[in-house]
Design an enzyme around this catalytic site. Structure first.
Site, mmCIF file in Angstrom:
data_model
loop_
_atom_site.group_PDB
_atom_site.id
_atom_site.type_symbol
_atom_site.label_atom_id
_atom_site.label_comp_id
_atom_site.label_asym_id
_atom_site.label_seq_id
_atom_site.Cartn_x
_atom_site.Cartn_y
_atom_site.Cartn_z
ATOM 1 N N HIS A 18 42.836 49.115 41.935
ATOM 2 C CA HIS A 18 43.313 49.469 43.274
ATOM 3 C C HIS A 18 43.673 48.211 44.070
ATOM 4 C CE1 HIS A 18 40.916 53.517 43.085
ATOM 5 N NE2 HIS A 18 41.839 53.413 42.157
ATOM 6 N N HIS B 200 48.368 59.068 42.643
ATOM 7 C CA HIS B 200 47.292 58.143 42.281
ATOM 8 C C HIS B 200 47.487 57.597 40.869
ATOM 9 C CE1 HIS B 200 43.501 56.098 42.747
ATOM 10 N NE2 HIS B 200 43.277 56.393 41.476
ATOM 11 N N ASP C 299 47.693 53.586 39.969
ATOM 12 C CA ASP C 299 46.986 52.880 38.896
ATOM 13 C C ASP C 299 47.941 52.149 37.956
ATOM 14 O OD1 ASP C 299 44.422 53.519 39.716
ATOM 15 O OD2 ASP C 299 44.198 55.220 38.356
ATOM 16 N N HIS D 127 44.183 53.989 31.990
ATOM 17 C CA HIS D 127 44.063 52.531 32.046
ATOM 18 C C HIS D 127 44.252 51.919 30.660
ATOM 19 C CE1 HIS D 127 43.025 52.641 36.210
ATOM 20 N NE2 HIS D 127 41.981 53.424 35.994
#
Length: 277
Positions: free
Chosen positions: A79, A236, A240, A262
């Site tokens: 973030h 969101h 990321d 991720h």
């Protein structure tokens, strides 16, 4: 000529961490040209620094963690990195007094707003935006990320309703690289999780600091939070992706993806890094 940028002044933020449940603080400082993004662990004597670079990624389980020789780490960096890249910050030192970044409200908006508040300073060094030699595509099952050579940076990221919940739909979020677009349309989108995963994650020692104050909870029969956007989950996911791709130098490309994570983001970043010029 585009120039590198850093913060005009320092600022401090603190709060609970998502996974360890501890309270930590971070101080953002201006940094010289060509410094890049550097995390400084001030709770260690002497302090340790960790460069925000994709080759320093050591874990991607529910967040992105960076390590220095596996002896010192900093986690939940995505973030922060997203806000810095989205708001156009090239050089910064971030002092953190713990091993995990505070989650704040689960989004990047507090960081982005403080960056806007202190404003940016042009530095006497050219900012280079790299180009892609060819199209890059990384796939894992039904998940993929793709970057096509382009003369600008654009993102299009899809959240898929893979749980087939009747109150959810597939969503797509977009970003055109403009800081104003980032501040108002991307930064406020919060992290989210599914109610049926909560106990499993707790058994793994994760989400000790999670609450509806810093995450959107998706229940079995509805969303147990007030959404900021109808497509907040896609936004969101995009947030990321921007953060994880900030682990490599700025570049121009048309980026598309769906079912991102991720792990996939950082694999993608490593492949892009090989093809920049």
């Amino acid at each position: 000529m585009a120039t590198q940028k850093t913060l005009n002044s320092s600022f401090k933020l603190e709060g609970i961490t998502l996974h360890s449940g501890m309270t930590t603080s971070m101080i953002f400082h201006p940094a010289p040209p060509d410094s890049g993004i550097v995390f400084r662990r001030t709770d260690i004597t002497p302090y340790e620094t960790i460069k925000a670079a994709v080759n320093n990624v050591s874990n991607t389980d529910r967040c992105t963690q960076l390590s220095k020789h596996h002896s010192c780490s900093i986690s939940m960096v995505e973030h922060v990195l997203s806000a810095l890249r989205g708001m156009g910050v090239d050089n910064v030192i971030i002092e953190v007094n713990g091993k995990e970044i505070p989650v704040l409200d689960g989004s990047a908006v507090t960081i982005a707003e403080r960056i806007k508040q202190v404003s940016l300073s042009d530095q006497k060094a050219e900012k280079r935006c790299f180009r892609l030699k060819k199209t890059i595509r990384v796939e894992q099952g039904k998940s993929y990320l793709q970057a096509v050579p382009c003369d600008e940076i654009t993102y299009s990221i899809v959240f898929k309703n893979d749980h087939n919940l009747h109150f959810l739909t597939d969503q797509t979020a977009f970003f055109n690289g403009d800081p104003q677009n980032y501040l108002y349309d991307i930064a406020p989108a919060r992290t989210f999780g599914f109610e049926h995963e909560v106990e499993y994650l707790k058994t793994k020692g994760l989400i000790k600091g999670a609450s509806t104050e810093n995450a959107v909870l998706i229940g079995n029969s509805g969303i147990i939070s007030n959404l900021r956007y109808q497509d907040e989950f896609a936004r969101h996911k995009l947030l990321d992706v921007i953060g994880d791709l900030a682990l490599i130098p700025p570049f121009w490309a048309k980026i598309e993806g769906q079912r991102t994570s991720h792990h996939l983001n950082t694999l993608f970043a490593k492949e892009i890094l090989k093809q920049l010029y």
